[in-house]
Design a protein around this motif. Structure first.
Motif, PDB file in Angstrom:
ATOM      1  N   TYR A  83       0.884  -1.160   0.000  1.00 23.12           N
ATOM      2  CA  TYR A  83       0.000   0.000   0.000  1.00 23.12           C
ATOM      3  C   TYR A  83       0.923   1.211   0.000  1.00 23.12           C
ATOM      4  O   TYR A  83       1.871   1.268   0.780  1.00 23.12           O
ATOM      5  CB  TYR A  83      -0.878  -0.074   1.245  1.00 23.12           C
ATOM      6  CG  TYR A  83      -1.702   1.146   1.548  1.00 23.12           C
ATOM      7  CD1 TYR A  83      -2.574   1.700   0.602  1.00 23.12           C
ATOM      8  CD2 TYR A  83      -1.644   1.739   2.816  1.00 23.12           C
ATOM      9  CE1 TYR A  83      -3.332   2.810   0.913  1.00 23.12           C
ATOM     10  CE2 TYR A  83      -2.415   2.846   3.128  1.00 23.12           C
ATOM     11  CZ  TYR A  83      -3.249   3.382   2.169  1.00 23.12           C
ATOM     12  OH  TYR A  83      -4.003   4.476   2.481  1.00 23.12           O
ATOM     13  N   GLN A  84       0.688   2.147  -0.909  1.00 22.17           N
ATOM     14  CA  GLN A  84       1.580   3.313  -1.042  1.00 22.17           C
ATOM     15  C   GLN A  84       0.805   4.589  -0.766  1.00 22.17           C
ATOM     16  O   GLN A  84       0.368   5.276  -1.683  1.00 22.17           O
ATOM     17  CB  GLN A  84       2.181   3.367  -2.454  1.00 22.17           C
ATOM     18  CG  GLN A  84       2.966   2.129  -2.823  1.00 22.17           C
ATOM     19  CD  GLN A  84       3.672   2.250  -4.176  1.00 22.17           C
ATOM     20  OE1 GLN A  84       3.982   3.341  -4.640  1.00 22.17           O
ATOM     21  NE2 GLN A  84       3.916   1.128  -4.810  1.00 22.17           N
ATOM     22  N   PRO A  85       0.602   4.926   0.527  1.00 24.77           N
ATOM     23  CA  PRO A  85      -0.295   6.021   0.866  1.00 24.77           C
ATOM     24  C   PRO A  85       0.276   7.417   0.651  1.00 24.77           C
ATOM     25  O   PRO A  85      -0.483   8.373   0.580  1.00 24.77           O
ATOM     26  CB  PRO A  85      -0.573   5.795   2.354  1.00 24.77           C
ATOM     27  CG  PRO A  85       0.640   5.119   2.864  1.00 24.77           C
ATOM     28  CD  PRO A  85       1.142   4.271   1.745  1.00 24.77           C
ATOM     29  N   LEU A  86       1.608   7.536   0.521  1.00 23.40           N
ATOM     30  CA  LEU A  86       2.179   8.877   0.647  1.00 23.40           C
ATOM     31  C   LEU A  86       3.472   9.061  -0.140  1.00 23.40           C
ATOM     32  O   LEU A  86       4.384   8.239  -0.024  1.00 23.40           O
ATOM     33  CB  LEU A  86       2.490   9.063   2.143  1.00 23.40           C
ATOM     34  CG  LEU A  86       2.427  10.437   2.777  1.00 23.40           C
ATOM     35  CD1 LEU A  86       1.095  11.105   2.476  1.00 23.40           C
ATOM     36  CD2 LEU A  86       2.630  10.281   4.286  1.00 23.40           C
ATOM     37  N   ASP A  87       3.523  10.141  -0.914  1.00 23.50           N
ATOM     38  CA  ASP A  87       4.789  10.569  -1.506  1.00 23.50           C
ATOM     39  C   ASP A  87       5.437  11.509  -0.491  1.00 23.50           C
ATOM     40  O   ASP A  87       4.903  12.572  -0.186  1.00 23.50           O
ATOM     41  CB  ASP A  87       4.522  11.302  -2.827  1.00 23.50           C
ATOM     42  CG  ASP A  87       5.807  11.733  -3.521  1.00 23.50           C
ATOM     43  OD1 ASP A  87       6.889  11.638  -2.912  1.00 23.50           O
ATOM     44  OD2 ASP A  87       5.718  12.164  -4.679  1.00 23.50           O
ATOM     45  N   VAL A 187       3.479   0.429   2.859  1.00 23.94           N
ATOM     46  CA  VAL A 187       2.942  -0.248   4.041  1.00 23.94           C
ATOM     47  C   VAL A 187       2.487  -1.651   3.653  1.00 23.94           C
ATOM     48  O   VAL A 187       1.906  -1.838   2.574  1.00 23.94           O
ATOM     49  CB  VAL A 187       1.750   0.557   4.631  1.00 23.94           C
ATOM     50  CG1 VAL A 187       1.253  -0.066   5.932  1.00 23.94           C
ATOM     51  CG2 VAL A 187       2.126   2.018   4.854  1.00 23.94           C
ATOM     52  N   ASN A 188       2.766  -2.609   4.511  1.00 23.95           N
ATOM     53  CA  ASN A 188       2.300  -3.976   4.309  1.00 23.95           C
ATOM     54  C   ASN A 188       0.776  -4.016   4.463  1.00 23.95           C
ATOM     55  O   ASN A 188       0.235  -3.531   5.458  1.00 23.95           O
ATOM     56  CB  ASN A 188       2.982  -4.899   5.332  1.00 23.95           C
ATOM     57  CG  ASN A 188       2.466  -6.322   5.268  1.00 23.95           C
ATOM     58  OD1 ASN A 188       1.440  -6.636   5.841  1.00 23.95           O
ATOM     59  ND2 ASN A 188       3.181  -7.174   4.562  1.00 23.95           N
ATOM     60  N   GLN A 189       0.092  -4.611   3.475  1.00 20.80           N
ATOM     61  CA  GLN A 189      -1.370  -4.549   3.459  1.00 20.80           C
ATOM     62  C   GLN A 189      -2.011  -5.318   4.614  1.00 20.80           C
ATOM     63  O   GLN A 189      -3.009  -4.880   5.170  1.00 20.80           O
ATOM     64  CB  GLN A 189      -1.895  -5.016   2.104  1.00 20.80           C
ATOM     65  CG  GLN A 189      -1.696  -3.919   1.059  1.00 20.80           C
ATOM     66  CD  GLN A 189      -2.076  -4.332  -0.346  1.00 20.80           C
ATOM     67  OE1 GLN A 189      -2.237  -5.507  -0.628  1.00 20.80           O
ATOM     68  NE2 GLN A 189      -2.207  -3.358  -1.234  1.00 20.80           N
ATOM     69  N   ALA A 190      -1.428  -6.435   5.005  1.00 22.25           N
ATOM     70  CA  ALA A 190      -1.979  -7.202   6.136  1.00 22.25           C
ATOM     71  C   ALA A 190      -1.762  -6.446   7.445  1.00 22.25           C
ATOM     72  O   ALA A 190      -2.659  -6.384   8.294  1.00 22.25           O
ATOM     73  CB  ALA A 190      -1.333  -8.580   6.206  1.00 22.25           C
ATOM     74  N   ALA A 191      -0.565  -5.850   7.593  1.00 23.52           N
ATOM     75  CA  ALA A 191      -0.259  -5.092   8.817  1.00 23.52           C
ATOM     76  C   ALA A 191      -1.214  -3.914   8.969  1.00 23.52           C
ATOM     77  O   ALA A 191      -1.623  -3.569  10.082  1.00 23.52           O
ATOM     78  CB  ALA A 191       1.184  -4.596   8.786  1.00 23.52           C
ATOM     79  N   LEU A 192      -1.601  -3.341   7.844  1.00 22.95           N
ATOM     80  CA  LEU A 192      -2.511  -2.192   7.883  1.00 22.95           C
ATOM     81  C   LEU A 192      -3.838  -2.574   8.535  1.00 22.95           C
ATOM     82  O   LEU A 192      -4.475  -1.765   9.206  1.00 22.95           O
ATOM     83  CB  LEU A 192      -2.739  -1.674   6.462  1.00 22.95           C
ATOM     84  CG  LEU A 192      -3.392  -0.305   6.351  1.00 22.95           C
ATOM     85  CD1 LEU A 192      -2.490   0.773   6.940  1.00 22.95           C
ATOM     86  CD2 LEU A 192      -3.693   0.021   4.899  1.00 22.95           C
ATOM     87  N   LEU A 199      -0.558   2.220  12.881  1.00 25.64           N
ATOM     88  CA  LEU A 199      -0.052   2.584  11.550  1.00 25.64           C
ATOM     89  C   LEU A 199      -0.732   3.843  11.022  1.00 25.64           C
ATOM     90  O   LEU A 199      -0.091   4.700  10.423  1.00 25.64           O
ATOM     91  CB  LEU A 199      -0.221   1.413  10.578  1.00 25.64           C
ATOM     92  CG  LEU A 199       0.757   0.254  10.822  1.00 25.64           C
ATOM     93  CD1 LEU A 199       0.467  -0.912   9.884  1.00 25.64           C
ATOM     94  CD2 LEU A 199       2.206   0.721  10.645  1.00 25.64           C
ATOM     95  N   ARG A 200      -2.049   3.955  11.282  1.00 22.00           N
ATOM     96  CA  ARG A 200      -2.779   5.154  10.869  1.00 22.00           C
ATOM     97  C   ARG A 200      -2.140   6.408  11.473  1.00 22.00           C
ATOM     98  O   ARG A 200      -1.911   7.408  10.800  1.00 22.00           O
ATOM     99  CB  ARG A 200      -4.246   5.069  11.310  1.00 22.00           C
ATOM    100  CG  ARG A 200      -5.185   4.627  10.261  1.00 22.00           C
ATOM    101  CD  ARG A 200      -5.332   5.666   9.127  1.00 22.00           C
ATOM    102  NE  ARG A 200      -5.469   4.974   7.863  1.00 22.00           N
ATOM    103  CZ  ARG A 200      -4.982   5.397   6.704  1.00 22.00           C
ATOM    104  NH1 ARG A 200      -4.311   6.526   6.614  1.00 22.00           N
ATOM    105  NH2 ARG A 200      -5.148   4.707   5.612  1.00 22.00           N
ATOM    106  N   GLN A 201      -1.863   6.325  12.790  1.00 20.34           N
ATOM    107  CA  GLN A 201      -1.250   7.461  13.495  1.00 20.34           C
ATOM    108  C   GLN A 201       0.062   7.863  12.846  1.00 20.34           C
ATOM    109  O   GLN A 201       0.332   9.037  12.629  1.00 20.34           O
ATOM    110  CB  GLN A 201      -0.981   7.085  14.953  1.00 20.34           C
ATOM    111  CG  GLN A 201      -2.148   7.379  15.879  1.00 20.34           C
ATOM    112  CD  GLN A 201      -1.818   6.996  17.323  1.00 20.34           C
ATOM    113  OE1 GLN A 201      -0.653   6.958  17.713  1.00 20.34           O
ATOM    114  NE2 GLN A 201      -2.855   6.697  18.091  1.00 20.34           N
ATOM    115  N   LEU A 202       0.885   6.844  12.535  1.00 21.98           N
ATOM    116  CA  LEU A 202       2.178   7.113  11.911  1.00 21.98           C
ATOM    117  C   LEU A 202       2.019   7.740  10.526  1.00 21.98           C
ATOM    118  O   LEU A 202       2.668   8.732  10.194  1.00 21.98           O
ATOM    119  CB  LEU A 202       2.954   5.810  11.762  1.00 21.98           C
ATOM    120  CG  LEU A 202       4.055   5.533  12.763  1.00 21.98           C
ATOM    121  CD1 LEU A 202       4.757   4.231  12.402  1.00 21.98           C
ATOM    122  CD2 LEU A 202       5.065   6.683  12.767  1.00 21.98           C
ATOM    123  N   ILE A 203       1.135   7.154   9.727  1.00 22.30           N
ATOM    124  CA  ILE A 203       0.920   7.654   8.366  1.00 22.30           C
ATOM    125  C   ILE A 203       0.419   9.103   8.420  1.00 22.30           C
ATOM    126  O   ILE A 203       0.885   9.964   7.671  1.00 22.30           O
ATOM    127  CB  ILE A 203      -0.079   6.753   7.590  1.00 22.30           C
ATOM    128  CG1 ILE A 203       0.518   5.355   7.390  1.00 22.30           C
ATOM    129  CG2 ILE A 203      -0.439   7.366   6.242  1.00 22.30           C
ATOM    130  CD1 ILE A 203      -0.483   4.297   6.941  1.00 22.30           C
TER     131      ILE A 203
END
Ligand code: ATP
Ligand code: MG
Length: 213
Positions: A83-87, A187-192, A199-203
């Protein structure tokens, strides 16, 4: 535990301020430490040091929950399972075609000649020349691409360029820009799903610390 994969050098250095904005400080310096797992001030967050090209693989298979990797590396990897949420807009440079200054690239393309291209980035090169309809023989290298046109191994290289001083020092010229490159959060999709809150907080913290376009 949250595991973040980073590569030593520019990606590590340029990720530090983003981590800081998320309240995370890495407790050891990878340039002096021999450790490959670095603790942080957060007992639930650690950093693992891997080769730049291995970051997507670690994250894909869950060896790390998330990581920072260049767009170049991500295209070559293919991005499966990521998963690539952010540049993050760090480690910015461009992917370009370069030749010796006495090679007429435009003429070779116009004449439809077969061009020998040496590169570490075979997937990006393959796509680029296919889109242009240029026939190329790709030669895979793992480093020091600049040497290839100087020794007659290739007519051209596809490589990362930032200031252009390495090209210049080797009498090479940038003849074509292929794409802009910067590093992304992956981000690893299963970990998400399993570690959603953390992970949400970090992202979100990374997103807030990333300059807008
Ligand atoms: P290794 O050093 O392990 O062989 P590498 O040379 O690809 O791998 P780095 O030089 O640390 O590793 O580059 C990591 C990433 O930083 C690249 O994938 C690219 O996205 C970006 N990068 C590479 N060169 C430059 C540059 N000159 N300026 C800015 N960013 C760059
Ligand atoms: Mg390097």
């Amino acid at each position: 535990m949250i595991t973040l994969a980073l590569s030593k050098g520019r990606i590590f250095e340029e990720t530090l301020p983003l981590l800081k904005a998320a309240g995370i400080e890495v407790l050891e310096d990878p340039e002096t430490s021999r450790k490959l797992i670095l603790p942080t001030n957060r007992p639930d967050v650690r950093v693992v040091l891997v080769r730049a090209t291995d970051v997507p693989t670690y994250v894909q298979y869950g060896g790390a929950d998330l990581g920072v990797a260049g767009r170049d590396v991500l295209i070559e990897h293919g991005g499966a399972g990521l998963y690539q949420p952010l540049d993050l807009r760090i480690a910015s440079c461009r992917m370009s075609v370069a030749t010796r200054d006495d090679f007429d690239y435009a003429a070779a393309v116009k004449q439809g000649s077969r061009i020998r291209v040496a590169t570490k980035y075979t997937e990006i090169a393959r796509q680029h020349f296919a889109d242009k309809g240029v026939h190329v023989d790709l030669i895979k290298l793992y480093g020091s691409m600049e040497l290839a046109p100087l020794t007659g191994l290739a007519d051209a290289i596809v490589d990362l360029v930032s200031t252009g001083s390495t090209l210049k020092a080797n009498r090479l010229v940038e003849v074509e820009r292929i794409m802009e490159i910067s590093s992304r959060l992956v981000v690893n999709q299963a970990a998400l799903k399993l570690k959603r809150e953390a992970l949400r907080q970090l992202i979100d913290a990374f997103a807030s610390a990333t300059p807008a376009v």
